[in-house]
Design an enzyme around this catalytic site. Structure first.
Site, mmCIF file in Angstrom:
data_model
loop_
_atom_site.group_PDB
_atom_site.id
_atom_site.type_symbol
_atom_site.label_atom_id
_atom_site.label_comp_id
_atom_site.label_asym_id
_atom_site.label_seq_id
_atom_site.Cartn_x
_atom_site.Cartn_y
_atom_site.Cartn_z
ATOM 1 N N HIS A 177 0.765 -1.083 -0.071
ATOM 2 C CA HIS A 177 0.035 0.072 -0.256
ATOM 3 C C HIS A 177 0.923 1.243 0.134
ATOM 4 O O HIS A 177 0.394 2.557 -0.095
ATOM 5 C CB HIS A 177 -0.953 0.117 1.124
ATOM 6 N N LYS A 179 3.294 4.416 -0.975
ATOM 7 C CA LYS A 179 3.210 5.328 -2.007
ATOM 8 C C LYS A 179 4.187 6.357 -1.972
ATOM 9 O O LYS A 179 4.289 7.143 -0.750
ATOM 10 C CB LYS A 179 1.646 6.270 -1.878
ATOM 11 N N ASP A 184 15.775 11.997 -8.150
ATOM 12 C CA ASP A 184 17.373 12.102 -8.441
ATOM 13 C C ASP A 184 17.828 12.315 -6.838
ATOM 14 O O ASP A 184 18.970 12.695 -6.419
ATOM 15 C CB ASP A 184 17.923 13.527 -8.663
ATOM 16 N N HIS A 418 -9.795 10.520 1.923
ATOM 17 C CA HIS A 418 -8.749 9.207 1.653
ATOM 18 C C HIS A 418 -7.479 9.813 2.412
ATOM 19 O O HIS A 418 -6.720 8.803 2.273
ATOM 20 C CB HIS A 418 -8.603 9.385 0.083
ATOM 21 N N LYS A 420 -4.880 9.961 5.282
ATOM 22 C CA LYS A 420 -4.418 9.250 6.545
ATOM 23 C C LYS A 420 -3.432 10.133 7.258
ATOM 24 O O LYS A 420 -2.299 10.211 7.089
ATOM 25 C CB LYS A 420 -4.023 7.985 6.000
ATOM 26 N N ASP A 425 -1.011 16.290 20.567
ATOM 27 C CA ASP A 425 -0.643 17.517 21.081
ATOM 28 C C ASP A 425 -0.329 18.623 20.573
ATOM 29 O O ASP A 425 0.649 19.331 20.990
ATOM 30 C CB ASP A 425 0.428 17.223 22.294
#
Length: 522
Positions: A177, A179, A184, A418, A420, A425
Site C-alpha cells: 500500500h 506510495k 534524483d 482518503h 490518513k 498534542d
C-alpha cells in the site's frame, strides 16, 4: 500437462478441470535468481543536477533536518510529480499501490517514458492489485532500456484476477500500500494518494480528498533506502517475468493510444490547469516555502507481504515509538476506520486519562467501501460512550455545497475522504498511507512520515475546531444510548435520528455485514 489437455480440447470441455489445474500450477511464481540488482543514486552524486543545485544550499544550512511542504490541492499534487519528473536528470523511483490507465495515470506514465528517453533511470514498483488493464502499457514501458517495472505480489492468473484469491489467498490478500515518488534522490512525495484521476481532481465523478507531503533533505535518503529494500524484496518480480510479451507493433499501438489520450480535450484542459501551479518552479528556483524540521520515515518490512515480518519491524511498532503517548489531545483522520475491540479499549484508555480524542472518517454516504463502514459502525456506540468524539464526512457536491468549503489541512471536503493523518498534542503529526484498520496493521505494507511540526499538527487540530464540523456529521448519544447525527448547515444544526443519506435497506445491509467475523480482513 496443461498443453496436452488443451490440444485435445479437454480443458474447454471441463472448466472444473481447468480450475483444478490452476489450483495445482497457478501458485508457481518465476524464479528471481537472475533478477538484476540496482540501488538508489547516492545523494552526493546528484548534487550537480537542477534539483541538487536548487536544494543543496538549503539542506547544507539545515544538517540532519528535512524541508517539508504539505500538498493538499489535488492538481498541485499532480503538478509536483509531473514537473519533478521533467526536472529529473539521473533517477526516478516510484512506488504505488494503484496506478490507473486514465488521464492522469497516462500523463504521468508519459513523463516517466520521456525521462527514460532523456537517459534517466526509471524504476517503477507497483502492487499488482492496482494495475488492472495496464499489462501491455507496463510491458511497453519496461521494454525501454532505461526503465524497469516490477510488480509486488503479482497475480499469476492475469484474467480473471479474482481467481488468484482462490488459488493463493494468503499471499494475494497481502498488498503493498506504500506510495512514494522520488527524483534524483533529492526530492520525494509521500502520502496517501495513488495515481488516478479521482486522486488528482481530474474527473467529474467521485473524487478523493487526500494529503501528501513534498520533502527534501535528510529524509529523502531514508525513502530511497526503503525503496531499495522493497525493490529487492522476495515479493518484487520484474514485469518481464510475469506479464505476457507483446510484439513491437503492439508497443507502437500502446504508445499511440497514450498519445491520443494525452492530447484529448480533457487532458489538455487538465494540463492547462496544472501549468498554473507555481510550486515546482519555486522549488527549482530555491524559493519554495519549506518548513525545516525533524522528519522520520516509518515503514513495514517488505517481508510483511509474505507474512514473515517480525513485530518489531512493522510500521505500527516504529510509529508507536515516535508519536509518543498523547498528554492532552489526539486527532485522527482515516477514511477506513475499523478500530476493533482492542482499538476501542486503547482510545477509551486515553479519554479516561483526560486526553481529548477526535476521529474523522467517511460517512455511509461518502465511503467507497461499504463493508469497511460496516466494520466501523459496530464500534460507534462504544467509542462514543468512552468519550471519543466522532465525525463522519458528509457527501457534498463538488463545489462544496451548503456548509462546504475548506476542511483545513486537506482542503475542500467536497469529496470522499482518503487522507490518513494523526496529530498528537499540536506538536507531532503522521502523514502517509496507513489506515486505522486491521488490514493496514496486519496485512498490507505501509509507509509514512512522522513529522515534528506544531504548524501542521496544529492545522489538523484547528480543522476539528471549524472546517470539519461544517463538512461532517458530528455523532452523539441520546439519554437512551441511541446514536444521533448533527449536521451544521447555513448556521443551523439539524439532528438526524437515523444515519443520514441512507435507506432502511442500506442500514439493514450494514447491520448484517457488521455481524460477519471479518474485522481482520478490513
Amino acid at each position: 500437462m496443461t498443453g496436452f489437455l488443451a490440444r485435445h480440447g479437454m480443458v474447454a470441455r471441463c472448466p472444473v478441470l481447468l480450475l483444478c489445474l490452476l489450483l495445482v500450477t497457478g501458485c508457481a511464481l518465476p524464479s528471481l535468481e537472475h533478477r538484476a540488482p540496482s540501488a538508489a543514486l547516492d545523494q552526493a552524486a546528484a548534487a550537480d543536477t537542477p534539483l541538487g543545485r536548487a536544494l543543496v544550499p538549503a539542506t547544507a544550512a539545515h544538517p540532519g533536518l528535512s524541508g517539508i511542504h504539505a500538498l493538499s490541492d489535488p492538481r498541485g499534487a499532480f503538478a509536483v510529480r509531473a514537473l519533478l519528473a521533467r526536472a529529473a536528470q539521473r533517477t526516478i523511483d516510484a512506488q504505488y499501490y494503484a496506478w490507473q490507465g486514465d488521464t492522469t495515470g497516462t500523463l504521468l506514465l508519459r513523463e516517466l517514458h520521456a525521462a527514460a528517453e532523456r537517459g534517466v533511470r526509471v524504476r517503477l514498483l507497483l502492487d499488482d492489485n492496482g494495475t488492472s488493464g495496464l499489462d501491455d502499457v507496463l510491458v511497453a514501458l519496461d521494454a525501454h532500456p532505461n526503465a524497469e517495472v516490477r510488480l509486488f505480489n503479482p497475480f499469476t492468473v492475469r484474467a480473471p484476477r479474482a481467481l488468484n484469491y482462490v488459488i493463493d489467498f494468503p499471499r494475494a490478500n497481502r498488498r503493498m500500500h506504500n506510495k512514494s515518488f522520488t527524483v534524483d534522490n533529492q526530492a520525494t512525495v509521500v502520502g496517501g494518494r495513488n495515481v488516478g484521476d479521482e486522486y488528482f481532481g481530474a474527473t467529474d465523478g467521485a473524487l478523493f480528498r487526500d494529503l501528501d507531503v513534498l520533502a527534501v533533505g535528510a529524509v529523502v535518503a531514508e525513502v530511497s533506502r526503503d525503496f531499495d529494500r522493497y525493490w529487492s524484496s522476495r515479493s518484487s518480480y520484474p514485469a518481464g517475468l510475469v506479464l505476457p510479451a507483446i510484439a513491437p507493433s503492439r508497443q507502437r499501438e500502446v504508445r499511440d493510444a497514450a498519445e491520443r489520450m494525452a492530447t484529448s480535450p480533457a487532458a489538455r484542459e487538465y494540463v492547462a490547469a496544472i501549468r498554473a501551479s507555481t510550486l515546482p518552479a519555486r522549488l527549482l528556483a530555491g524559493g519554495l516555502d519549506l518548513e525545516w524540521t525533524r522528519v522520520r520515515m516509518v515503514s513495514d518490512d517488505p517481508a510483511k507481504g509474505l507474512g514473515e515480518a517480525p513485530p518489531q519491524d512493522l510500521l505500527t511498532h516504529g510509529m508507536g515509538a515516535l508519536m509518543s503517548e498523547p498528554a492532552r489531545e489526539a486527532d485522527l483522520v482515516s477514511p477506513y476506520f475499523v478500530p476493533t475491540r482492542h482499538g476501542v479499549d486503547a482510545l477509551a484508555a486515553l479519554t479516561g486519562r483526560g486526553v481529548r480524542v477526535r476521529v474523522l472518517t467517511n460517512s455511509a454516504a461518502a465511503t467507497d467501501v461499504s463493508m469497511v463502514h460496516a466494520g466501523y459502525a459496530q464500534h460507534r456506540r462504544a467509542l462514543l460512550s468512552s468519550g471519543v468524539a466522532l465525525f463522519e464526512l458528509r457527501r457534498l457536491p463538488e463545489d462544496g455545497g451548503a456548509g462546504g468549503g475548506r476542511a483545513g489541512l486537506f482542503g475542500s471536503a467536497s469529496a470522499s475522504l482518503h487522507a490518513k493523518t494523526f496529530a498528537v498534542d499540536r506538536t507531532r503529526i503522521f502523514i502517509g498511507s496507513f489506515n486505522l484498520d486491521p488490514r493496514s496493521a496486519r496485512l498490507n505494507t505501509e509507509m509514512g512520515f512522522v513529522i515534528d511540526s506544531p504548524r501542521l499538527a496544529g492545522a489538523l487540530t484547528d480543522a476539528f475546531e471549524a472546517g470539519i464540523p461544517a463538512s461532517a456529521y458530528e455523532l452523539g448519544l441520546d439519554d437512551r444510548g441511541r446514536i444521533f447525527w448533527i449536521e451544521r448547515r447555513d448556521g443551523q444544526e439539524v439532528r438526524h435520528g437515523t444515519e443520514p443519506e441512507t435507506s432502511a435497506l442500506g442500514r439493514l445491509g450494514t447491520s448484517l455485514l457488521g455481524l460477519l467475523p471479518i474485522d481482520s480482513l478490513l
